[in-house]
Design an enzyme around this catalytic site. Structure first.
Site, short mmCIF file in Angstrom:
data_model
loop_
_atom_site.label_atom_id
_atom_site.label_comp_id
_atom_site.label_asym_id
_atom_site.label_seq_id
_atom_site.Cartn_x
_atom_site.Cartn_y
_atom_site.Cartn_z
N LYS A 13 30.83 -15.20 -34.73
CA LYS A 13 32.26 -15.49 -34.87
C LYS A 13 32.57 -16.92 -34.44
CE LYS A 13 33.68 -12.12 -32.11
NZ LYS A 13 32.39 -11.55 -31.70
N ARG A 90 40.69 -7.47 -29.48
CA ARG A 90 39.49 -6.68 -29.22
C ARG A 90 39.83 -5.22 -28.92
NH1 ARG A 90 36.02 -11.26 -27.29
NH2 ARG A 90 33.92 -10.51 -26.92
N ARG A 129 19.96 -16.65 -26.79
CA ARG A 129 20.93 -17.75 -26.88
C ARG A 129 20.93 -18.59 -25.60
NH1 ARG A 129 27.05 -16.42 -28.52
NH2 ARG A 129 27.09 -15.18 -26.61
N ARG A 162 23.96 -17.74 -20.76
CA ARG A 162 25.22 -17.19 -20.25
C ARG A 162 24.90 -15.94 -19.45
NH1 ARG A 162 29.48 -16.61 -25.20
NH2 ARG A 162 29.88 -14.67 -24.12
N ARG A 173 28.23 -4.87 -23.44
CA ARG A 173 29.16 -5.51 -24.38
C ARG A 173 29.13 -4.81 -25.75
NH1 ARG A 173 27.14 -11.38 -24.26
NH2 ARG A 173 28.89 -11.92 -25.60
P1 AMP Z 1 33.20 -13.77 -25.88
O1 AMP Z 1 32.81 -15.18 -25.61
O2 AMP Z 1 34.22 -13.67 -27.00
O3 AMP Z 1 32.03 -12.85 -26.08
O4 AMP Z 1 33.98 -13.26 -24.57
C1 AMP Z 1 33.34 -13.23 -23.31
C2 AMP Z 1 34.04 -12.24 -22.40
O5 AMP Z 1 35.41 -12.64 -22.21
C3 AMP Z 1 34.12 -10.81 -22.92
O6 AMP Z 1 32.94 -10.07 -22.67
C4 AMP Z 1 35.30 -10.29 -22.12
O7 AMP Z 1 34.96 -10.01 -20.77
C5 AMP Z 1 36.25 -11.49 -22.12
N1 AMP Z 1 37.13 -11.46 -23.30
C6 AMP Z 1 37.16 -12.36 -24.32
N2 AMP Z 1 38.10 -12.01 -25.23
C7 AMP Z 1 38.67 -10.88 -24.78
C8 AMP Z 1 39.69 -10.02 -25.28
N3 AMP Z 1 40.31 -10.26 -26.45
N4 AMP Z 1 40.03 -8.94 -24.53
C9 AMP Z 1 39.43 -8.69 -23.35
N5 AMP Z 1 38.45 -9.43 -22.84
C10 AMP Z 1 38.07 -10.52 -23.54
#
Ligand code: AMP
Length: 220
Positions: A13, A90, A129, A162, A173
């Protein structure tokens, strides 16, 4: 163009959102990046999100929705041709909150694109990654290694894994994605704006498919 990119962690994404934002001159909004910024700067918002992020769980809707509202109402978004959301919504309540937020300004989403990738590919992508600690560029130990191990080609920053890309957290996740995010597929299908793209291809091929899907219009 107002777009949402939907898909499991590791679907690409972020990569696709950056590309679309550049090609269409629209704003890329990643809630994951926003949270990481707050975490790195140890803001009160970062402190409330920290434990959730580190364990791979979702930050509660009220916190996430408030952060998104603040971002989407900034002048650069209001004055641009649109946005591409990456990592938001999400959950179905977040999807409803976004709809309400856009309705307040007589806007709506044009398209929601689901990027589909088999689970075994996601696991390999996420666990391999590496991310630059300075410029946030992404690498992969096998598929996109840097010229010098552990060092970013672009800025010389240190490449790190990360914390939430470690296997245990990745599994959490993916589970959270199936339980909390996947119901959004039906939500947007009912709204008639969902398109599916095969994300298990070269990034440039996925970009072309995403552009075709986005330009297909709301009732394609
Ligand atoms: P990402 O980089 O999009 O994988 O986001 C990393 C982390 O940020 C996720 O595993 C969540 O803990 C938090 N996060 C990001 N976007 C959201 C969202 N829309 N709702 C809740 N938590 C989020």
């Amino acid at each position: 163009m107002r777009l949402v990119l939907l898909g499991p962690p590791g679907a690409g994404k972020g990569t696709q959102a950056k590309e679309l934002a550049q090609q269409w001159q629209i704003v890329h909004i990643s809630t994951g990046d926003l949270f990481r910024y707050h975490l790195a700067h140890d803001t009160p918002l970062g402190q409330s999100a920290k434990e959730y992020m580190q364990s791979g769980r979702l930050v509660p809707d009220n916190i996430t929705e408030a952060m998104l509202k603040d971002r989407i109402e900034r002048p650069d978004v209001l004055e641009s041709y649109g946005f591409v959301l990456d990592g938001f919504p999400r959950t179905v309540p977040q999807g409803r909150a976004l709809k309400a937020l856009l309705e307040e300004r007589q806007e709506r989403l044009d398209r929601v694109i689901l990027i589909q990738v088999p689970t075994e590919v996601l696991l390999e992508r996420l666990v391999g990654r590496r991310t630059c600690s300075l410029c946030r560029a992404n690498y992969h130990v096998r598929y996109h290694p840097p010229k010098v191990e552990g060092i970013c080609d672009r800025c010389g920053g240190a490449l790190l894994q990360r914390e939430d890309d470690q296997l245990d957290t990745v599994n959490v996740r993916l589970k959270v994605y199936h339980q909390e995010t996947e119901p959004l597929v039906a939500f947007y299908e009912e709204a008639g704006i969902l398109a599916r793209v095969d994300g298990n291809q070269e990034p440039a091929v996925v970009t072309e498919a995403t552009i075709r899907a986005a330009e297909g219009g709301p009732h394609d």
